[in-house]
Design a protein around this motif. Sequence first.
Motif, PDB file in Angstrom:
ATOM      1  N   HIS A 256     -14.608  16.982  -6.191  1.00  0.00           N
ATOM      2  CA  HIS A 256     -15.651  17.846  -5.645  1.00  0.00           C
ATOM      3  C   HIS A 256     -16.822  16.989  -5.149  1.00  0.00           C
ATOM      4  CE1 HIS A 256     -13.327  20.390  -8.385  1.00  0.00           C
ATOM      5  NE2 HIS A 256     -13.708  21.419  -7.657  1.00  0.00           N
ATOM      6  N   THR A 257     -17.139  17.138  -3.885  1.00  0.00           N
ATOM      7  CA  THR A 257     -18.177  16.319  -3.260  1.00  0.00           C
ATOM      8  C   THR A 257     -19.173  17.222  -2.543  1.00  0.00           C
ATOM      9  OG1 THR A 257     -16.549  14.547  -2.918  1.00  0.00           O
ATOM     10  CG2 THR A 257     -18.602  14.413  -1.668  1.00  0.00           C
ATOM     11  N   ILE A 258     -20.450  17.084  -2.882  1.00  0.00           N
ATOM     12  CA  ILE A 258     -21.497  17.928  -2.297  1.00  0.00           C
ATOM     13  C   ILE A 258     -22.380  17.063  -1.416  1.00  0.00           C
ATOM     14  CG2 ILE A 258     -23.401  19.511  -2.797  1.00  0.00           C
ATOM     15  CD1 ILE A 258     -22.143  19.967  -5.557  1.00  0.00           C
ATOM     16  N   VAL A 259     -22.526  17.472  -0.158  1.00  0.00           N
ATOM     17  CA  VAL A 259     -23.287  16.685   0.810  1.00  0.00           C
ATOM     18  C   VAL A 259     -24.194  17.583   1.643  1.00  0.00           C
ATOM     19  CG1 VAL A 259     -21.523  14.885   0.968  1.00  0.00           C
ATOM     20  CG2 VAL A 259     -21.438  16.841   2.530  1.00  0.00           C
ATOM     21  N   ASP A 260     -25.119  16.947   2.337  1.00  0.00           N
ATOM     22  CA  ASP A 260     -26.016  17.612   3.302  1.00  0.00           C
ATOM     23  C   ASP A 260     -26.805  18.764   2.691  1.00  0.00           C
ATOM     24  OD1 ASP A 260     -25.206  15.925   5.416  1.00  0.00           O
ATOM     25  OD2 ASP A 260     -23.437  17.155   5.781  1.00  0.00           O
ATOM     26  N   PRO A 261     -27.459  18.557   1.535  1.00  0.00           N
ATOM     27  CA  PRO A 261     -28.262  19.637   0.951  1.00  0.00           C
ATOM     28  C   PRO A 261     -29.528  19.901   1.761  1.00  0.00           C
ATOM     29  CG  PRO A 261     -28.592  17.607  -0.282  1.00  0.00           C
ATOM     30  CD  PRO A 261     -27.504  17.325   0.715  1.00  0.00           C
ATOM     31  N   ALA A 262     -29.971  21.147   1.712  1.00  0.00           N
ATOM     32  CA  ALA A 262     -31.181  21.552   2.431  1.00  0.00           C
ATOM     33  C   ALA A 262     -31.735  22.815   1.772  1.00  0.00           C
ATOM     34  CB  ALA A 262     -30.865  21.808   3.906  1.00  0.00           C
ATOM     35  N   PRO A 263     -32.999  23.153   2.041  1.00  0.00           N
ATOM     36  CA  PRO A 263     -33.607  24.335   1.413  1.00  0.00           C
ATOM     37  C   PRO A 263     -32.989  25.654   1.860  1.00  0.00           C
ATOM     38  CG  PRO A 263     -35.298  22.833   2.227  1.00  0.00           C
ATOM     39  CD  PRO A 263     -33.996  22.361   2.794  1.00  0.00           C
ATOM     40  N   THR A 264     -32.448  25.712   3.081  1.00  0.00           N
ATOM     41  CA  THR A 264     -31.843  26.948   3.586  1.00  0.00           C
ATOM     42  C   THR A 264     -30.436  26.669   4.086  1.00  0.00           C
ATOM     43  OG1 THR A 264     -32.579  26.664   5.882  1.00  0.00           O
ATOM     44  CG2 THR A 264     -34.131  27.712   4.342  1.00  0.00           C
ATOM     45  N   GLU A 265     -29.642  27.736   4.173  1.00  0.00           N
ATOM     46  CA  GLU A 265     -28.274  27.569   4.656  1.00  0.00           C
ATOM     47  C   GLU A 265     -28.263  27.117   6.113  1.00  0.00           C
ATOM     48  OE1 GLU A 265     -24.148  30.164   5.172  1.00  0.00           O
ATOM     49  OE2 GLU A 265     -25.603  30.720   3.635  1.00  0.00           O
ATOM     50  N   ALA A 266     -29.196  27.650   6.904  1.00  0.00           N
ATOM     51  CA  ALA A 266     -29.238  27.271   8.320  1.00  0.00           C
ATOM     52  C   ALA A 266     -29.514  25.778   8.476  1.00  0.00           C
ATOM     53  CB  ALA A 266     -30.305  28.088   9.044  1.00  0.00           C
ATOM     54  N   GLU A 267     -30.446  25.262   7.689  1.00  0.00           N
ATOM     55  CA  GLU A 267     -30.750  23.829   7.763  1.00  0.00           C
ATOM     56  C   GLU A 267     -29.554  23.005   7.300  1.00  0.00           C
ATOM     57  OE1 GLU A 267     -35.009  22.641   6.590  1.00  0.00           O
ATOM     58  OE2 GLU A 267     -34.767  24.621   5.662  1.00  0.00           O
TER      59      GLU A 267
END
Length: 312
Positions: A142-153
């Motif tokens: 499981h790899t989590i990348v490109d986090p941001a405050p909103t789904e659109a971002e």
Amino acid sequence: MFADNSKEESDLLSAIEEAVFRVEPLLKQTHRYPNAFRKPVLTALEYAHSLALSVPSSIAIDLNPLDWDAYVHAIFSSSEMIQEAFQASRAIQDYLREHPSTDQAYALMGMRRQEKTQMGMELSGEVIQRDVPQQVVYFTSHTIVDPAPTEAEARGRVAWGFFNNLVNKVAKRIALRKEELQSQLQEMDVLKAHLHTASDENRPALKKDLSRMLTHIQATTRSLDLHHYLDDFEAVLLNPEQHLRLDQSTLVLDNMGIRRDSGKSEQGEVIVFNDLVGFDRRNWTVTMVHCRNLKRESFAERLETAYRRLSI
């Protein structure tokens, strides 16, 4: 969606500059830069954004199993697996350090879908059958990348990741030709060495082989002229769907992750998985996620966690 106003024009030029820099910075000095790169880069950008929008909507993942839906139950066997995914994600830990007041983020999660056969029990009518072969579906890496405050971002960041992946494929085409040239030059050296010590009987055949190799070397060398690099951009970026795409797989899984017959959906949940094909050598099952109840870990805590895992 691009090149409609000054900002989008500026974004397009920035994307062209970034793509060319990744492949070969000297291309900026050619007379065809940047105009010749507009169409392939624009095509790839629009495709990457479209592909990012096609990734399924965010699922909520946190450490409380009571809040899990069928999809989360399918991809995580325990809350410890979720915690490990949060802790192992450098992107998440960096994000929390940059946003100390938040405990959640939207991001892209990729994982490897695996299947294995095990022997189990099945209920047939009122009879329990033992040692029945069962196909178990489970997920790893499981790899989590490109986090941001909103789904659109987050989707915007994912789109740029997809675009960069396509550009890397352009660079890979050229790198392979460079490797081929080195291999040809080495083979030519071997042929020359053999020719130097060859008997009169073997010399004609070796000369033909050497002549043929010289022809191949000249062709490969010509293909590495800068003006041919645009062909590589066009081959990949004008046909992005051939190099990166999402495929869907529909499975019926029970609460133990066992595959059930698609005609017997009452035995489990019908779940649609989206596989990212072409991102690297293996496929990734991907979804957008809403990570909740995140906790930032210090380096010492992460080190201690890693040590505990190694000790198990």
